[in-house]
Structure formats: C-alpha cells, structure tokens
Write a protein that holds these residues in place. Structure first.
Motif, PDB file in Angstrom:
ATOM      1  N   VAL A   8      19.739   7.697  -4.945  1.00 52.78           N
ATOM      2  CA  VAL A   8      19.036   7.668  -3.612  1.00 52.78           C
ATOM      3  C   VAL A   8      19.640   8.800  -2.673  1.00 52.78           C
ATOM      4  O   VAL A   8      20.617   9.248  -2.337  1.00 52.78           O
ATOM      5  N   GLN A   9      18.502   9.772  -2.293  1.00 55.14           N
ATOM      6  CA  GLN A   9      18.888  10.697  -1.331  1.00 55.14           C
ATOM      7  C   GLN A   9      18.396  10.074   0.172  1.00 55.14           C
ATOM      8  O   GLN A   9      17.309   9.572   0.109  1.00 55.14           O
ATOM      9  N   ILE A  10      19.144  10.220   1.182  1.00 61.13           N
ATOM     10  CA  ILE A  10      19.060   9.640   2.417  1.00 61.13           C
ATOM     11  C   ILE A  10      19.164  10.628   3.690  1.00 61.13           C
ATOM     12  O   ILE A  10      20.279  11.356   3.437  1.00 61.13           O
ATOM     13  N   ASP A  11      18.466  10.616   4.725  1.00 56.49           N
ATOM     14  CA  ASP A  11      18.705  11.344   5.696  1.00 56.49           C
ATOM     15  C   ASP A  11      19.344  10.916   6.904  1.00 56.49           C
ATOM     16  O   ASP A  11      18.789   9.460   7.039  1.00 56.49           O
ATOM     17  N   VAL A  19      27.589   5.531   7.051  1.00 57.10           N
ATOM     18  CA  VAL A  19      27.655   5.213   5.676  1.00 57.10           C
ATOM     19  C   VAL A  19      27.768   3.681   5.331  1.00 57.10           C
ATOM     20  O   VAL A  19      27.289   3.189   4.590  1.00 57.10           O
ATOM     21  N   ARG A  20      28.816   3.023   6.246  1.00 56.75           N
ATOM     22  CA  ARG A  20      29.141   1.729   6.384  1.00 56.75           C
ATOM     23  C   ARG A  20      27.597   0.941   6.572  1.00 56.75           C
ATOM     24  O   ARG A  20      27.535   0.001   5.997  1.00 56.75           O
ATOM     25  N   GLY A  34      24.789  -3.495  -6.572  1.00 58.97           N
ATOM     26  CA  GLY A  34      26.027  -2.896  -5.998  1.00 58.97           C
ATOM     27  C   GLY A  34      25.697  -1.664  -5.407  1.00 58.97           C
ATOM     28  O   GLY A  34      24.515  -0.834  -5.897  1.00 58.97           O
ATOM     29  N   ALA A  35      26.198  -0.795  -4.496  1.00 59.75           N
ATOM     30  CA  ALA A  35      25.849   0.515  -3.950  1.00 59.75           C
ATOM     31  C   ALA A  35      27.108   1.184  -3.629  1.00 59.75           C
ATOM     32  O   ALA A  35      28.345   0.580  -3.493  1.00 59.75           O
ATOM     33  N   GLY A  41      24.200  10.474  -0.190  1.00 55.62           N
ATOM     34  CA  GLY A  41      23.476   9.509  -0.227  1.00 55.62           C
ATOM     35  C   GLY A  41      24.057   8.301  -0.926  1.00 55.62           C
ATOM     36  O   GLY A  41      25.060   7.817  -0.672  1.00 55.62           O
ATOM     37  N   ALA A  42      23.384   7.703  -1.695  1.00 57.43           N
ATOM     38  CA  ALA A  42      23.808   6.537  -2.455  1.00 57.43           C
ATOM     39  C   ALA A  42      23.256   6.148  -4.141  1.00 57.43           C
ATOM     40  O   ALA A  42      22.467   6.811  -4.437  1.00 57.43           O
TER      41      ALA A  42
END
Length: 79
Positions: A8-11, A19-20, A34-35, A41-42
């Motif tokens: 996963v790409q996250i802006d 992040v937390r 789980g991640a 990203g993730a």
C-alpha cells in the motif's frame, strides 16, 4: 482462505506519529492480520480480500490517504 500480502502506498505519512496512527487504524480493518507501516507506505498481511472502502476510511481517520495498492501474486503459507 489463503493469506495475501498487499503493498500500500499512502500519502501523508510525514511523521512517526502518522505512522503509528496508520498502524493503529489498520488494525481495525476486517481481514487485516498484520501491518508493517513505514514512512514509505505499508505492507499488509490479510486473510483474503480487504474492502478498499473500509481501508480508505480507516486511513482517512488516521489523517492520510490511500495512493495505491498492489496485491502480490500467490499466497502466503499458513504456519
């Protein structure tokens, strides 16, 4: 159901606090086992398909947005 890995790409991941917050939010999405979240990203481990809308809503609650996701081919073995 076979496990999957989703990249996963996250802006909006601009701090350790973001992040937390994302890691915490992802824990509430059904199907995510789980991640691993970083500033880039993730990587999600799931027990099958994940509802994209629920994922986007969880990320929005953490103050970030989903840029893209990619499901890795194949499945992960059960241990």
């Amino acid at each position: 159901m076979p496990r999957q890995r989703i990249l996963v790409q996250i802006d909006g991941l601009l701090s350790v606090h973001a992040v937390r917050a994302v890691w915490t939010a992802l824990g509430a999405v059904p199907g995510i086992l789980g991640a691993e979240v970083t500033m880039q990203g993730a990587v999600l481990e799931t027990d099958g398909p994940v509802d994209r809308q629920l994922l986007e809503e969880a990320l929005a609650m953490a103050g970030v947005t989903l840029r893209s996701l990619q499901i890795e081919k194949g499945s992960l073995p059960l241990l």
